[in-house]
Design a protein around this motif. Structure first.
Motif: not given
Length: 282
Positions: A5-6, A41, A45, A88
């Motif tokens: 994740a970001v 997130c 993604n 994200q």
């Protein structure tokens, strides 16, 4: 493999605006950024290719808060759920084309809007209780858009089932719902008193559907939750069997993250994420 994740920390673009510090003003639990936001997130993604297939991609959050949180014991603040989700989506190459945020507090809604705008998000804010603003939010969704309804109320009494029923009329909508099992377990026995009605909107008519055989105090919350899931399924959704339990620092369950979709693909992806993260987190 599920990509990372970001990074959920970034300096506040508007430090002068309100920050969410929890019910008692001392800070939110660390599970907010490190579990709730992380799941969000990872899901965005992992589903990025599906999102790219839609011209219009919408994030809808009727309980948005101010877009910034401070964790108990930390001196910094962190992005709130909608800001994290938008960042994200950009990082994953499928940015939301519209972000619809709502809050009953006009200052918090405005703060969320400004923080999203600072990241370039095409945001529209709505002020009012979620059950009142959701119809206007639905009207702002372009026809044929793919929508993620991110539903994260403080307590179960605010999780009006009518919100889900109305959002379910959208053509392409998936749900990520934070279901407050702590509130349910603490108060369900008191709600058996007909003079109380805190859970009326969360599951309308639930008392009339109680089994003929009396349920114990321990089994009543599980019955209520399963009945709620059954009502969701009646709307035509597949409820993922993977429902991570979010716990506090002492191991007490606070929320269950419930994901449901009409299409099996997002449910399968959510299931992969929830299973993998369960191994890591718990």
């Amino acid at each position: 493999m599920i990509a990372e994740a970001v990074d959920v920390w970034e300096p506040d673009t508007h430090p002068d605006l309100p920050i969410e510090r929890g019910k008692h003003g001392r800070g939110v639990g660390e599970w907010v950024p490190f579990e709730k936001h992380r799941y969000l997130c990872l899901y965005l993604n992992a589903t990025r290719e599906a999102w790219k297939g839609f011209k219009n991609r919408v994030l809808l959050d009727p309980f948005c808060g101010p877009g910034r949180v401070q964790v108990l014991g930390e001196t910094i603040s962190r992005d709130g759920g909608t800001v994290v989700a938008y960042r994200q989506s950009v990082l994953s190459g499928a940015p939301f084309t519209r972000v619809l945020v709502g809050d009953i507090d006009p200052d918090r809604a405005a703060a969320n809007e400004l923080r999203l705008m600072a990241h370039g998000a095409p945001v529209q804010k709505f002020v009012g209780a979620a059950y009142e603003t959701v119809d206007s939010m639905i009207k702002a969704v372009p026809f044929g858009a793919l929508v993620l309804a991110y539903i994260d109320p403080y307590n179960l009494e605010y999780l009006s089932f009518s919100i889900i029923e109305r959002l379910a009329k959208l053509q392409h909508v998936d749900f990520a719902v934070h279901f407050s099992i702590m509130d349910l377990h603490r108060n369900i026995d008191m709600e058996m008193n007909p003079c109380r009605d805190r859970f009326r909107d969360a599951l309308p008519g639930w008392r009339t559907r109680l089994p003929a055989d009396e349920l114990s105090k321990q089994s009543l919350p599980n019955w209520f939750f399963e009945e709620w899931c059954s009502r969701v399924k009646d709307l035509g959704f597949i409820v993922s069997s993977r429902m991570p339990r979010i716990t506090d620092g002492e191991g007490r369950a606070i929320y269950r993250l419930v994901f449901f979709s009409r299409h099996p693909l997002p449910n399968r992806i959510w299931g992969d994420i929830a299973r993998d993260q369960n191994r890591e987190l718990f």
